[in-house]
Design a protein around this motif. Structure first.
Motif, PDB file in Angstrom:
ATOM      1  N   MET A 158       0.835  -1.209   0.000  1.00  0.00           N
ATOM      2  CA  MET A 158       0.000   0.000   0.000  1.00  0.00           C
ATOM      3  C   MET A 158       0.864   1.251   0.000  1.00  0.00           C
ATOM      4  N   ALA A 159       1.915   1.264   0.807  1.00  0.00           N
ATOM      5  CA  ALA A 159       2.810   2.418   0.838  1.00  0.00           C
ATOM      6  C   ALA A 159       3.538   2.581  -0.489  1.00  0.00           C
ATOM      7  N   MET A 160       3.933   1.472  -1.092  1.00  0.00           N
ATOM      8  CA  MET A 160       4.668   1.529  -2.352  1.00  0.00           C
ATOM      9  C   MET A 160       3.797   2.069  -3.487  1.00  0.00           C
ATOM     10  N   ARG A 161       2.519   1.693  -3.492  1.00  0.00           N
ATOM     11  CA  ARG A 161       1.617   2.220  -4.524  1.00  0.00           C
ATOM     12  C   ARG A 161       1.431   3.725  -4.387  1.00  0.00           C
ATOM     13  N   ALA A 162       1.353   4.218  -3.147  1.00  0.00           N
ATOM     14  CA  ALA A 162       1.191   5.654  -2.938  1.00  0.00           C
ATOM     15  C   ALA A 162       2.465   6.427  -3.260  1.00  0.00           C
ATOM     16  N   LEU A 163       3.633   5.808  -3.068  1.00  0.00           N
ATOM     17  CA  LEU A 163       4.906   6.478  -3.320  1.00  0.00           C
ATOM     18  C   LEU A 163       5.355   6.356  -4.769  1.00  0.00           C
ATOM     19  N   ARG A 164       4.616   5.598  -5.564  1.00  0.00           N
ATOM     20  CA  ARG A 164       5.025   5.373  -6.956  1.00  0.00           C
ATOM     21  C   ARG A 164       5.014   6.668  -7.766  1.00  0.00           C
ATOM     22  N   HIS A 165       4.112   7.598  -7.420  1.00  0.00           N
ATOM     23  CA  HIS A 165       3.971   8.836  -8.186  1.00  0.00           C
ATOM     24  C   HIS A 165       4.765   9.997  -7.583  1.00  0.00           C
ATOM     25  N   VAL A 166       5.586   9.715  -6.586  1.00  0.00           N
ATOM     26  CA  VAL A 166       6.417  10.760  -5.989  1.00  0.00           C
ATOM     27  C   VAL A 166       7.514  11.140  -6.980  1.00  0.00           C
ATOM     28  N   PRO A 167       7.805  12.414  -7.176  1.00  0.00           N
ATOM     29  CA  PRO A 167       8.851  12.809  -8.131  1.00  0.00           C
ATOM     30  C   PRO A 167      10.211  12.249  -7.758  1.00  0.00           C
ATOM     31  N   ALA A 168      11.079  12.168  -8.767  1.00  0.00           N
ATOM     32  CA  ALA A 168      12.370  11.500  -8.579  1.00  0.00           C
ATOM     33  C   ALA A 168      13.306  12.258  -7.653  1.00  0.00           C
ATOM     34  N   HIS A 169      13.083  13.573  -7.460  1.00  0.00           N
ATOM     35  CA  HIS A 169      13.991  14.327  -6.594  1.00  0.00           C
ATOM     36  C   HIS A 169      13.645  14.177  -5.117  1.00  0.00           C
ATOM     37  N   ALA A 248      20.803  10.793   0.587  1.00  0.00           N
ATOM     38  CA  ALA A 248      20.139  10.626  -0.702  1.00  0.00           C
ATOM     39  C   ALA A 248      20.735   9.434  -1.445  1.00  0.00           C
ATOM     40  N   THR A 249      19.882   8.688  -2.130  1.00  0.00           N
ATOM     41  CA  THR A 249      20.352   7.550  -2.919  1.00  0.00           C
ATOM     42  C   THR A 249      21.023   8.038  -4.198  1.00  0.00           C
ATOM     43  N   THR A 250      21.759   7.146  -4.828  1.00  0.00           N
ATOM     44  CA  THR A 250      22.522   7.521  -6.020  1.00  0.00           C
ATOM     45  C   THR A 250      21.633   7.843  -7.212  1.00  0.00           C
ATOM     46  N   ASN A 251      20.421   7.296  -7.249  1.00  0.00           N
ATOM     47  CA  ASN A 251      19.531   7.544  -8.382  1.00  0.00           C
ATOM     48  C   ASN A 251      18.525   8.663  -8.108  1.00  0.00           C
ATOM     49  N   THR A 252      18.741   9.435  -7.037  1.00  0.00           N
ATOM     50  CA  THR A 252      17.876  10.585  -6.766  1.00  0.00           C
ATOM     51  C   THR A 252      18.265  11.736  -7.675  1.00  0.00           C
ATOM     52  N   ASP A 253      17.304  12.257  -8.409  1.00  0.00           N
ATOM     53  CA  ASP A 253      17.587  13.342  -9.342  1.00  0.00           C
ATOM     54  C   ASP A 253      17.864  14.641  -8.596  1.00  0.00           C
ATOM     55  N   ALA A 254      18.761  15.434  -9.164  1.00  0.00           N
ATOM     56  CA  ALA A 254      19.023  16.785  -8.672  1.00  0.00           C
ATOM     57  C   ALA A 254      18.404  17.758  -9.662  1.00  0.00           C
ATOM     58  N   SER A 255      17.337  18.413  -9.271  1.00  0.00           N
ATOM     59  CA  SER A 255      16.624  19.283 -10.199  1.00  0.00           C
ATOM     60  C   SER A 255      16.081  20.490  -9.451  1.00  0.00           C
ATOM     61  N   LEU A 256      15.835  21.545 -10.197  1.00  0.00           N
ATOM     62  CA  LEU A 256      15.232  22.740  -9.628  1.00  0.00           C
ATOM     63  C   LEU A 256      13.745  22.499  -9.391  1.00  0.00           C
ATOM     64  N   ILE A 257      13.231  22.977  -8.276  1.00  0.00           N
ATOM     65  CA  ILE A 257      11.842  22.749  -7.889  1.00  0.00           C
ATOM     66  C   ILE A 257      11.131  24.091  -7.847  1.00  0.00           C
ATOM     67  N   LYS A 258      10.018  24.166  -8.520  1.00  0.00           N
ATOM     68  CA  LYS A 258       9.228  25.392  -8.540  1.00  0.00           C
ATOM     69  C   LYS A 258       8.370  25.465  -7.285  1.00  0.00           C
ATOM     70  N   MET A 259       8.486  26.567  -6.563  1.00  0.00           N
ATOM     71  CA  MET A 259       7.729  26.762  -5.339  1.00  0.00           C
ATOM     72  C   MET A 259       7.068  28.132  -5.353  1.00  0.00           C
TER      73      MET A 259
END
Length: 396
Positions: A158-169, A248-259
């Motif tokens: 259940m947790a994995m399904r909810a976290l599937r759409h979390v952005p890569a960063h 942070a894991t090695t496959n975590t993206d580094a990107s600018l986030i709009k706030m």
């Protein structure tokens, strides 16, 4: 940190002996009396030393997962009715988890938390991912009675399904409070562990009974932590350790986030806030609130993700409170004092041992040392010296 380092750490963890496998120790010989013949101060010193050891373990100059999406899984099986914790495991766990929720959002204001309860072989989602601690505490206080067996696989799925759409960063985590020694799963849980690794979901477990091989395997495979509590105080300390952002894991993206940084309007038309749109109460139809700078939707509190345009709405203090994780305060140096002096923080006199800031060289007692590193995150000596220097420069 690369994969070789992680595997090496896992090997060292596997080589450690359990307490019952070590040599016989005369633990009572370590008990000492203070000058007044009391033992309590000695016990307090050991607790302080343990907290200071955790300060030394905090990494610096490393990449952290600052935007965290965490699901808290709470075991509500009949094993939580045991009374080895007072008044029972369930009541004690709810009290500790409530403190964890408040501390989590205090240290991670731009993160989100969800709650899942598992019992009777099922998993129920009590709270979706959101950033409102009051809603989480209210959901925890409304937990029903315990029963049946937990299902660790259903909760993780259940947790994995909810976290599937979390952005890569963002950081994806699951923290489990496990009181039972068994899990009633519908399928092969090792396939679920493989899916957790593929989606980079870090799973950490806090056990209330005894160490379980399956739980240890899950945490090792997902680069999480697995600990078994010794007391209620130890339980609280272990939970509060999960308030700090993980590496942070090695496959975590580094990107600018709009706030978006909305202003608080004190007057305007009567509008219902979107964060309480589901409630039928009219008390949330007001003239004040925060308005999204992109779609002008109204919200009564921040931080929040806009339901209309998806923009993350925060205030500047929220980002400032996350700053200390990236640049932690340096650990104070334990120093033997040649004479009695006053603590810079609380002005109480310190006789023998003090903790000195490596920058301003001001002494602090151990209580102020822990308070500065765990709560304040700023050295009062450095701050006052910078203020005095700035004042003298202005006067000149």
């Amino acid at each position: 940190i690369n994969g070789t380092t992680v595997l090496h750490a896992m090997d060292e963890e596997a080589d450690k002996l359990y307490t019952w496998e070590t040599e016989y120790e005369k633990t009572w010989e370590a008990i000492q009396e203070d000058a007044e013949g009391h033992l309590q101060s000695t016990a307090d010193d050991e607790a302080y030393k343990a907290k200071r050891r955790r300060l030394f373990e905090r990494p610096s100059n490393v990449r952290l997962g600052m935007m965290r999406h965490v699901f808290l899984v709470l075991d509500c099986s009949r094993a939580m009715e045991d009374k080895d914790l007072k008044p029972d495991r369930m009541a004690c766990s709810v009290k500790v988890v409530e403190k964890f929720v408040n501390e989590f959002f205090d240290q991670n204001p731009i993160s989100q938390l969800g709650i899942i309860a598992t019992k009777n072989g099922k998993a129920d989602k009590l709270m979706e991912l959101n950033g409102n601690p009051r809603l989480h505490v209210k959901a925890l206080q409304g937990l029903a009675s315990c029963g049946g067996e937990p299902s660790l696989q259903n909760a993780l799925e259940m947790a994995m399904r909810a976290l599937r759409h979390v952005p890569a960063h963002a950081s994806k985590e699951v923290v489990v409070v496990m009181g039972a020694l068994t899990s009633q799963d519908p399928g092969n849980i090792f396939s679920t562990i493989d899916d957790l690794c593929k989606q980079s979901v870090r799973c950490s477990i806090v056990g209330l009974a005894a160490e379980v091989r399956l739980c240890k395997t899950i945490c090792q495979r997902t680069q999480g932590s697995y600990e078994v509590i010794l007391s209620e105080t130890h339980f609280r300390d272990l939970m509060l350790q999960h308030c700090r952002p993980p590496l942070a894991t090695t496959n975590t993206d580094a990107s600018l986030i709009k706030m978006g940084f909305p202003k608080h309007h004190m007057s305007g038309p009567l509008v219902a806030c979107l964060c309480h749109l589901d409630t039928r109460s009219t008390e949330y139809i007001t003239c004040t609130g925060y308005f999204c700078p992109q779609c002008h939707s109204k919200y009564c509190e921040l931080p929040v993700e806009c339901r209309v345009c998806g923009l993350t709405l925060v205030l500047a203090p929220h980002l400032a409170r996350s700053y200390h994780h990236l640049f932690p305060l340096p650990t104070f140096v334990e120093t033997q004092l040649p004479h009695r002096c006053a603590c810079t923080g609380c002005l109480t006199f310190v006789d023998e041992k003090a903790y000195m800031c490596p920058k301003c060289r001001q002494p602090f007692c151990i209580d102020c040392d822990l308070y500065i590193h765990e709560t304040l995150h700023n050295c009062p000596g450095c701050t006052s010296s910078d203020t005095a220097a700035s004042a003298s420069y202005t006067a000149t």
